[in-house]
Scaffold this motif. Structure first.
Motif, PDB file in Angstrom:
ATOM      1  N   VAL A  88       1.019  -1.329  -0.038  1.00  0.00           N
ATOM      2  CA  VAL A  88      -0.249  -0.230  -0.099  1.00  0.00           C
ATOM      3  C   VAL A  88       1.029   1.195   0.165  1.00  0.00           C
ATOM      4  O   VAL A  88       1.606   1.503   0.975  1.00  0.00           O
ATOM      5  CB  VAL A  88      -0.926  -0.130   0.944  1.00  0.00           C
ATOM      6  CG1 VAL A  88      -1.757   1.270   1.311  1.00  0.00           C
ATOM      7  CG2 VAL A  88      -1.795  -1.064   1.251  1.00  0.00           C
ATOM      8  N   PRO A  89       1.043   1.902  -1.053  1.00  0.00           N
ATOM      9  CA  PRO A  89       1.791   3.360  -1.010  1.00  0.00           C
ATOM     10  C   PRO A  89       1.082   4.197  -0.234  1.00  0.00           C
ATOM     11  O   PRO A  89      -0.275   4.372   0.074  1.00  0.00           O
ATOM     12  CB  PRO A  89       1.818   3.634  -2.700  1.00  0.00           C
ATOM     13  CG  PRO A  89       0.382   3.129  -3.085  1.00  0.00           C
ATOM     14  CD  PRO A  89       0.221   1.950  -2.289  1.00  0.00           C
ATOM     15  N   GLY A  90       1.744   5.259   0.174  1.00  0.00           N
ATOM     16  CA  GLY A  90       1.291   6.349   1.064  1.00  0.00           C
ATOM     17  C   GLY A  90       2.168   6.636   2.361  1.00  0.00           C
ATOM     18  O   GLY A  90       3.382   6.379   2.428  1.00  0.00           O
ATOM     19  N   THR A  91       1.516   7.111   3.058  1.00  0.00           N
ATOM     20  CA  THR A  91       2.134   7.514   4.513  1.00  0.00           C
ATOM     21  C   THR A  91       1.538   7.099   5.741  1.00  0.00           C
ATOM     22  O   THR A  91       0.229   6.329   5.771  1.00  0.00           O
ATOM     23  CB  THR A  91       2.069   9.266   4.750  1.00  0.00           C
ATOM     24  OG1 THR A  91       0.661   9.477   4.607  1.00  0.00           O
ATOM     25  CG2 THR A  91       2.925   9.829   3.649  1.00  0.00           C
ATOM     26  N   GLY A  92       2.194   6.890   6.721  1.00  0.00           N
ATOM     27  CA  GLY A  92       1.679   6.540   8.121  1.00  0.00           C
ATOM     28  C   GLY A  92       0.742   7.345   8.792  1.00  0.00           C
ATOM     29  O   GLY A  92       0.918   8.389   8.897  1.00  0.00           O
ATOM     30  N   ALA A  93      -0.201   6.804   9.543  1.00  0.00           N
ATOM     31  CA  ALA A  93      -1.095   7.517  10.382  1.00  0.00           C
ATOM     32  C   ALA A  93      -1.266   6.507  11.705  1.00  0.00           C
ATOM     33  O   ALA A  93      -1.451   5.435  11.638  1.00  0.00           O
ATOM     34  CB  ALA A  93      -2.413   7.829   9.613  1.00  0.00           C
ATOM     35  N   GLY A  94      -1.430   7.236  12.649  1.00  0.00           N
ATOM     36  CA  GLY A  94      -2.035   6.227  13.807  1.00  0.00           C
ATOM     37  C   GLY A  94      -2.767   6.859  14.905  1.00  0.00           C
ATOM     38  O   GLY A  94      -2.987   8.069  14.952  1.00  0.00           O
ATOM     39  N   ILE A  95      -3.498   6.132  15.629  1.00  0.00           N
ATOM     40  CA  ILE A  95      -4.532   6.522  16.602  1.00  0.00           C
ATOM     41  C   ILE A  95      -3.924   5.784  18.061  1.00  0.00           C
ATOM     42  O   ILE A  95      -3.716   4.627  17.989  1.00  0.00           O
ATOM     43  CB  ILE A  95      -5.758   6.096  16.435  1.00  0.00           C
ATOM     44  CG1 ILE A  95      -6.532   6.874  15.295  1.00  0.00           C
ATOM     45  CG2 ILE A  95      -6.778   6.363  17.734  1.00  0.00           C
ATOM     46  CD1 ILE A  95      -6.714   8.361  15.424  1.00  0.00           C
ATOM     47  N   PHE A  96      -3.862   6.677  19.042  1.00  0.00           N
ATOM     48  CA  PHE A  96      -3.278   6.233  20.416  1.00  0.00           C
ATOM     49  C   PHE A  96      -4.590   6.167  21.233  1.00  0.00           C
ATOM     50  O   PHE A  96      -5.365   7.042  21.223  1.00  0.00           O
ATOM     51  CB  PHE A  96      -2.400   7.142  20.730  1.00  0.00           C
ATOM     52  CG  PHE A  96      -1.136   7.460  20.066  1.00  0.00           C
ATOM     53  CD1 PHE A  96       0.118   6.435  19.906  1.00  0.00           C
ATOM     54  CD2 PHE A  96      -1.308   8.234  19.073  1.00  0.00           C
ATOM     55  CE1 PHE A  96       1.126   6.849  18.976  1.00  0.00           C
ATOM     56  CE2 PHE A  96      -0.139   8.434  17.895  1.00  0.00           C
ATOM     57  CZ  PHE A  96       0.984   7.830  17.991  1.00  0.00           C
TER      58      PHE A  96
END
Length: 394
Positions: free
Chosen positions: A205-213
């Motif tokens: 999956v191309p793209g950028t990382g994103a997260g929820i804590f």
């Protein structure tokens, strides 16, 4: 007569997350904080909030000796609660919860933790609650893969477990990207742990990382947080060295809720997604422990360690309101390494390197705090610098 303070032992003390936990809990008057790791000295052990530092056998290489040491220390020092900050230590303790006696351990049961930490199980869970994942095929061993039937490259070779427990020790695994059939065949034949352990082949999956804590209390959400990675080490993608608190993406938050509620989650978790260039999120993994940039959340107004202690000790939980967006956290020595790697890399143009250089030296004193360097607690920073210089000389 003064009331006895609760004794907390923060494990994995050489982690920056452990330093954040130590500083957070150490500011609670009713708690006495000790720290421990397998090294003779450790980052959190230098903190003014660590009243004692212990050296113990390695949980990774000497798990039985570590468990024996821990059992003896709990009894001798009357430890009330344990706060591990790595996957190996937390899972080892959960697997051997009968050996820590009365000690509180702020985690969900082992089976619940593994329902998220095992990436194969996580994909099945995500599919059952309509959370998108990369196209995945599950295998029990490398010999089961018919490479001639893999049609699209690159493909991601993802072990189901980041750390594999053999019954005697831990094996480290790594996610690999195969860009051709020949590269896939090499990875499958040359990687020992893939021969007899479960893994997946996933579409890239191309793209950028994103997260929820997140923090949950017996299936109920207590707090959420999000940040944006501004610089990483290595600079092409890795550990965050400069990050900023960010507004929560409602879509990602809803997906995180679905996953954590489905397993009646308890404790902290970091849910990682990959965002495609056109804005579609895909679930990557869930980390069932404290994360590296924990101090940023605390600085922004979400004190996860303190909240987790309140939940664990069944104390009144502080209300969690809106946190400050745009606060920055900088790991200075990691940022120096990142700059050095960027300047030497052929992946960056001269203008990009100049921008990195300018960005490194421009201060943002009103919105940026250093992760390790803290005026009220300087010894960890001095210790880190000394260790950094020794490493450069060796």
């Amino acid at each position: 007569m003064a009331q006895r303070r609760q004794r907390i032992l923060v494990l994995d003390a050489n982690q920056r997350s452990a330093l954040a936990v130590t500083r957070s809990l150490g500011r609670i008057p009713e708690l006495a904080i000790s720290t421990a790791d397998s090294t003779t000295t450790a980052l959190a052990g230098y903190s003014r909030y660590s009243e004692n530092y212990y050296t113990h056998p390695s949980p990774q290489h000497q798990p039985e000796a570590f468990l024996s040491w821990l059992n003896d220390t709990i009894r001798a020092e009357a430890i009330d609660a344990l706060f591990p900050t790595t996957e190996i230590t937390s899972q080892l303790l959960l697997m051997n919860s009968d050996r820590i006696g009365h000690c509180l351990l702020p985690f969900a049961p082992y089976e619940t933790v593994m329902s998220l930490a095992d990436k194969g199980k996580l994909v099945k869970l995500a599919q059952s609650v309509d959370v998108p994942t990369p196209a995945s095929r599950h295998y029990c061993r490398a010999g089961d893969v018919e490479t001639e039937k893999v049609e699209k490259f690159p493909v991601v070779v993802k072990p189901c477990l980041s750390r594999i427990w053999t019954g005697q020790q831990w094996l480290d695994t790594a996610v690999r990207v195969a860009r051709s059939r020949a590269e896939l065949e090499h990875i499958l034949t040359a990687t020992d742990y893939l021969q007899n352990n479960e893994f997946m082949l996933q579409s890239f999956v191309p793209g950028t990382g994103a997260g929820i804590f997140a923090l949950y209390d017996q299936g109920e959400p207590v707090a959420f947080f999000a940040h944006q990675r501004l610089r990483e080490k290595p600079p092409q993608g890795g550990v965050s060295v400069l990050s900023a608190s960010a507004a929560i993406n409602p879509r990602l938050q809803e997906m995180a809720r679905k996953l954590l509620s489905a397993v009646n989650w308890h404790g902290v978790a970091m849910i990682e997604f990959r965002m495609t260039p056109d804005g579609h999120p895909y679930l990557m993994e869930v980390n069932t422990r404290f994360w590296g940039s924990l101090q940023l959340a605390i600085d922004a107004g979400v004190d996860f360690p303190k909240l987790l202690w309140q939940i664990t000790a069944q104390r009144p939980v502080d209300p969690v309101g809106e946190y400050r967006v745009g606060r920055r956290l900088r790991w200075l020595l990691g940022d120096i390494d990142s700059l050095y790697l960027a300047l030497r890399s052929r992946d960056f143009t001269r203008w990009e390197k100049l921008a990195r250089l300018i960005g490194f030296f421009i201060p943002r004193p009103f919105i940026t705090r250093h992760e390790v360097n803290r005026l009220g607690d300087l010894r960890p920073a001095w210790a880190e610098v000394k260790a950094y210089v020794r490493a450069l000389r060796s």
